[in-house]
Design a protein around this motif. Sequence first.
Motif, mmCIF file in Angstrom:
data_model
loop_
_atom_site.group_PDB
_atom_site.id
_atom_site.type_symbol
_atom_site.label_atom_id
_atom_site.label_comp_id
_atom_site.label_asym_id
_atom_site.label_seq_id
_atom_site.Cartn_x
_atom_site.Cartn_y
_atom_site.Cartn_z
ATOM 1 N N SER A 121 -10.215 4.335 -4.334
ATOM 2 C CA SER A 121 -9.007 4.883 -4.960
ATOM 3 C C SER A 121 -8.913 4.475 -6.422
ATOM 4 C CB SER A 121 -7.747 4.393 -4.225
ATOM 5 O OG SER A 121 -7.753 4.801 -2.892
ATOM 6 N N ARG A 159 -6.493 11.257 -2.395
ATOM 7 C CA ARG A 159 -5.437 11.274 -1.378
ATOM 8 C C ARG A 159 -5.942 10.686 -0.060
ATOM 9 N NH1 ARG A 159 -4.362 13.894 2.878
ATOM 10 N NH2 ARG A 159 -6.008 15.416 2.548
ATOM 11 N N ARG A 160 -7.147 11.100 0.358
ATOM 12 C CA ARG A 160 -7.727 10.572 1.603
ATOM 13 C C ARG A 160 -7.997 9.072 1.510
ATOM 14 N NH1 ARG A 160 -10.670 15.270 1.263
ATOM 15 N NH2 ARG A 160 -12.493 14.120 0.552
ATOM 16 N N ILE A 196 1.083 4.295 -2.793
ATOM 17 C CA ILE A 196 0.978 5.725 -2.475
ATOM 18 C C ILE A 196 2.177 6.476 -3.054
ATOM 19 C CG2 ILE A 196 1.060 7.415 -0.592
ATOM 20 C CD1 ILE A 196 -0.661 5.395 1.035
ATOM 21 N N SER A 200 -11.831 1.533 0.750
ATOM 22 C CA SER A 200 -11.025 2.698 0.375
ATOM 23 C C SER A 200 -10.139 2.388 -0.823
ATOM 24 C CB SER A 200 -10.177 3.160 1.557
ATOM 25 O OG SER A 200 -11.006 3.621 2.602
ATOM 26 N N ALA A 222 -3.952 2.547 3.825
ATOM 27 C CA ALA A 222 -2.770 2.260 4.649
ATOM 28 C C ALA A 222 -3.094 2.281 6.139
ATOM 29 C CB ALA A 222 -1.662 3.269 4.339
ATOM 30 N N LEU A 223 -3.830 3.276 6.581
ATOM 31 C CA LEU A 223 -4.121 3.401 8.008
ATOM 32 C C LEU A 223 -5.009 2.267 8.512
ATOM 33 C CD1 LEU A 223 -4.614 7.268 8.129
ATOM 34 C CD2 LEU A 223 -2.633 5.962 8.908
ATOM 35 N N SER A 263 -4.721 7.143 1.741
ATOM 36 C CA SER A 263 -4.250 7.181 3.137
ATOM 37 C C SER A 263 -5.083 6.243 3.999
ATOM 38 C CB SER A 263 -4.329 8.601 3.692
ATOM 39 O OG SER A 263 -3.451 9.452 3.004
ATOM 40 N N SER A 264 -6.379 6.215 3.759
ATOM 41 C CA SER A 264 -7.275 5.354 4.533
ATOM 42 C C SER A 264 -6.941 3.879 4.352
ATOM 43 C CB SER A 264 -8.723 5.610 4.119
ATOM 44 O OG SER A 264 -9.604 4.748 4.801
ATOM 45 N N THR A 280 0.832 -1.202 0.000
ATOM 46 C CA THR A 280 0.000 0.000 0.000
ATOM 47 C C THR A 280 0.867 1.253 0.000
ATOM 48 O OG1 THR A 280 -1.730 -1.180 1.205
ATOM 49 C CG2 THR A 280 -1.841 1.219 1.219
ATOM 50 N N ILE A 281 1.917 1.259 0.796
ATOM 51 C CA ILE A 281 2.837 2.404 0.841
ATOM 52 C C ILE A 281 3.511 2.577 -0.527
ATOM 53 C CG2 ILE A 281 4.943 3.312 1.902
ATOM 54 C CD1 ILE A 281 2.440 3.422 3.731
#
Length: 170
Positions: free
Chosen positions: A131, A96-97, A74, A127, A103-104, A100-101, A70-71
Amino acid sequence: MGRHLSWSTSPHGGAVGRFCLPAGRERSTPAPRHSLAFEKRGRCHASFAGKGMQSKPPHHPSSFQVLELTIQAIESLGPIVTRIRHHDRDLGEQLRRALSSVALNVAEGNRSQGGHRIARFSTAAGSNSESRVALRVAVAWGYVQKREIEAGERLLDRVAAMLHRLGVQR
């Protein structure tokens, strides 16, 4: 210094155990060994009492493959997200959100148990899907070319497959 277990009473009336390090005191004799299982495992403390100390090293969230993938996605899509944002601020921010969601929620799910774990991975999968669609929308609007998002799409596709194997139903 030796440790000893002290007990106090909780506000709800139950006994609460905790470790204390006595100031300037060391244990003069080793603690008695009560069973063969105790001998095999070594000393037991706090929440591990009866189960032994953890035998495997602590898990580092950065070693979780789906998170690393995932990173990478991104990092790969970062410049493209910036370009999309120049054309359409809302779509760029939503993308973008969503990235990020992913990964988080993957990181949180990795440290959760039971139903919470599946719920976090399901949120990450949602998410991830968002994306991927946002990227397709950006191509449809002409903000970026299809070939520019292909590497990121492949990574996100692999993330979706890994989340599915972790128990997420599509």
